[in-house]
Write a protein that holds these residues in place. Structure first.
Motif, PDB file in Angstrom:
ATOM      1  N   ASP A  35       0.828  -1.209   0.000  1.00  0.00           N
ATOM      2  CA  ASP A  35       0.000   0.000   0.000  1.00  0.00           C
ATOM      3  C   ASP A  35       0.863   1.260   0.000  1.00  0.00           C
ATOM      4  O   ASP A  35       0.544   2.241  -0.673  1.00  0.00           O
ATOM      5  N   VAL A  36       1.967   1.223   0.744  1.00  0.00           N
ATOM      6  CA  VAL A  36       2.892   2.363   0.755  1.00  0.00           C
ATOM      7  C   VAL A  36       3.473   2.549  -0.642  1.00  0.00           C
ATOM      8  O   VAL A  36       3.562   3.672  -1.140  1.00  0.00           O
ATOM      9  N   PHE A  37       3.851   1.447  -1.294  1.00  0.00           N
ATOM     10  CA  PHE A  37       4.367   1.540  -2.658  1.00  0.00           C
ATOM     11  C   PHE A  37       3.356   2.228  -3.566  1.00  0.00           C
ATOM     12  O   PHE A  37       3.718   3.128  -4.325  1.00  0.00           O
ATOM     13  N   ARG A  38       2.109   1.792  -3.489  1.00  0.00           N
ATOM     14  CA  ARG A  38       1.070   2.376  -4.351  1.00  0.00           C
ATOM     15  C   ARG A  38       0.947   3.883  -4.145  1.00  0.00           C
ATOM     16  O   ARG A  38       0.805   4.625  -5.106  1.00  0.00           O
ATOM     17  N   SER A  39       0.998   4.324  -2.898  1.00  0.00           N
ATOM     18  CA  SER A  39       0.790   5.745  -2.628  1.00  0.00           C
ATOM     19  C   SER A  39       2.048   6.583  -2.807  1.00  0.00           C
ATOM     20  O   SER A  39       1.957   7.761  -3.139  1.00  0.00           O
ATOM     21  N   GLU A  40       3.221   5.995  -2.611  1.00  0.00           N
ATOM     22  CA  GLU A  40       4.459   6.775  -2.630  1.00  0.00           C
ATOM     23  C   GLU A  40       5.331   6.594  -3.878  1.00  0.00           C
ATOM     24  O   GLU A  40       6.088   7.490  -4.222  1.00  0.00           O
ATOM     25  N   CYS A  41       5.236   5.448  -4.537  1.00  0.00           N
ATOM     26  CA  CYS A  41       6.235   5.101  -5.548  1.00  0.00           C
ATOM     27  C   CYS A  41       5.677   4.779  -6.933  1.00  0.00           C
ATOM     28  O   CYS A  41       6.385   4.905  -7.929  1.00  0.00           O
ATOM     29  N   SER A  42       4.436   4.307  -6.988  1.00  0.00           N
ATOM     30  CA  SER A  42       3.919   3.712  -8.224  1.00  0.00           C
ATOM     31  C   SER A  42       3.757   4.689  -9.382  1.00  0.00           C
ATOM     32  O   SER A  42       3.721   4.270 -10.534  1.00  0.00           O
ATOM     33  N   GLU A  43       3.686   5.967  -9.091  1.00  0.00           N
ATOM     34  CA  GLU A  43       3.574   6.935 -10.187  1.00  0.00           C
ATOM     35  C   GLU A  43       4.828   6.897 -11.069  1.00  0.00           C
ATOM     36  O   GLU A  43       4.737   7.039 -12.289  1.00  0.00           O
ATOM     37  N   CYS A  44       5.958   6.670 -10.455  1.00  0.00           N
ATOM     38  CA  CYS A  44       7.223   6.723 -11.194  1.00  0.00           C
ATOM     39  C   CYS A  44       7.920   5.377 -11.361  1.00  0.00           C
ATOM     40  O   CYS A  44       8.810   5.255 -12.206  1.00  0.00           O
ATOM     41  N   HIS A  45       7.586   4.393 -10.548  1.00  0.00           N
ATOM     42  CA  HIS A  45       8.281   3.104 -10.577  1.00  0.00           C
ATOM     43  C   HIS A  45       7.313   1.951 -10.794  1.00  0.00           C
ATOM     44  O   HIS A  45       6.218   1.945 -10.261  1.00  0.00           O
ATOM     45  N   SER A  46       7.768   0.956 -11.519  1.00  0.00           N
ATOM     46  CA  SER A  46       7.026  -0.279 -11.754  1.00  0.00           C
ATOM     47  C   SER A  46       7.581  -1.374 -10.858  1.00  0.00           C
ATOM     48  O   SER A  46       8.737  -1.315 -10.425  1.00  0.00           O
ATOM     49  N   LEU A  47       6.759  -2.381 -10.637  1.00  0.00           N
ATOM     50  CA  LEU A  47       7.203  -3.567  -9.912  1.00  0.00           C
ATOM     51  C   LEU A  47       7.554  -4.705 -10.854  1.00  0.00           C
ATOM     52  O   LEU A  47       8.082  -5.728 -10.416  1.00  0.00           O
ATOM     53  N   ARG A  48       7.264  -4.527 -12.119  1.00  0.00           N
ATOM     54  CA  ARG A  48       7.521  -5.590 -13.096  1.00  0.00           C
ATOM     55  C   ARG A  48       8.968  -5.551 -13.564  1.00  0.00           C
ATOM     56  O   ARG A  48       9.505  -4.497 -13.900  1.00  0.00           O
ATOM     57  N   GLU A  49       9.567  -6.707 -13.631  1.00  0.00           N
ATOM     58  CA  GLU A  49      10.935  -6.822 -14.116  1.00  0.00           C
ATOM     59  C   GLU A  49      10.996  -6.331 -15.560  1.00  0.00           C
ATOM     60  O   GLU A  49      10.167  -6.712 -16.393  1.00  0.00           O
ATOM     61  N   GLY A  50      11.938  -5.448 -15.849  1.00  0.00           N
ATOM     62  CA  GLY A  50      12.130  -4.954 -17.206  1.00  0.00           C
ATOM     63  C   GLY A  50      11.179  -3.839 -17.620  1.00  0.00           C
ATOM     64  O   GLY A  50      11.268  -3.338 -18.730  1.00  0.00           O
ATOM     65  N   ARG A  51      10.264  -3.425 -16.753  1.00  0.00           N
ATOM     66  CA  ARG A  51       9.342  -2.341 -17.105  1.00  0.00           C
ATOM     67  C   ARG A  51       9.706  -1.091 -16.315  1.00  0.00           C
ATOM     68  O   ARG A  51       9.451  -0.989 -15.125  1.00  0.00           O
ATOM     69  N   ASN A  52      10.308  -0.151 -17.001  1.00  0.00           N
ATOM     70  CA  ASN A  52      10.672   1.118 -16.383  1.00  0.00           C
ATOM     71  C   ASN A  52       9.611   2.159 -16.693  1.00  0.00           C
ATOM     72  O   ASN A  52       8.923   2.084 -17.707  1.00  0.00           O
ATOM     73  N   LYS A  53       9.489   3.115 -15.818  1.00  0.00           N
ATOM     74  CA  LYS A  53       8.604   4.253 -16.039  1.00  0.00           C
ATOM     75  C   LYS A  53       9.503   5.491 -16.018  1.00  0.00           C
ATOM     76  O   LYS A  53      10.593   5.446 -16.599  1.00  0.00           O
TER      77      LYS A  53
END
Length: 129
Positions: A35-53
């Motif tokens: 949940d912290v990732f979603r609110s703090e990081c997900s706009e700029c970072h992906s969790l998928r390997e090889g998928r950059n934002k």
């Protein structure tokens, strides 16, 4: 017979560490960290390997050398930082503005003041491998 050997097996496990699977990345709660990732990081970072934002993928970040993904264009500041993203380094980095932690970075992040949320986030990131 097996029960008498159990304390010996437990002692060996403490000395040798886990035999199966990695240890948690940090003392936090990985599900809360998602949940912290979603609110703090997900706009700029992906969790998928090889998928950059805007920022690089955070898949496998714990234990990775900073600035080392071959398919992302890092700043010289991060490529030359010379650190590995350990739980302790992530705790330090995320506790302050990114531009203070790594002068010259493009990352626009003011830091995460809540230590418990940082622990949770780092624990969650440690599950991504």
């Amino acid at each position: 017979m097996f029960l008498r050997r159990l304390p010996l097996l437990a002692a060996a496990a403490l000395l040798l560490g886990p035999i199966v699977g990695p240890r948690p990345a940090f003392a936090g709660d990985p599900s809360a960290g998602k949940d912290v990732f979603r609110s703090e990081c997900s706009e700029c970072h992906s969790l998928r390997e090889g998928r950059n934002k805007k920022g690089p993928s955070l898949f496998g970040i714990v234990g990775r050398h900073a600035g080392s993904l071959p398919d992302y264009r890092y700043t010289d500041a991060l490529k030359q930082a010379g650190w590995t993203w350990t739980p302790q380094k992530l705790q330090w980095y995320l506790s302050q503005p990114a531009r203070q932690a790594n002068p010259g970075t493009r990352m626009k992040y003011d830091g995460l003041d809540d230590a418990e949320q940082r622990d949770d986030l780092i624990s969650f990131l440690g599950t991504l491998h």
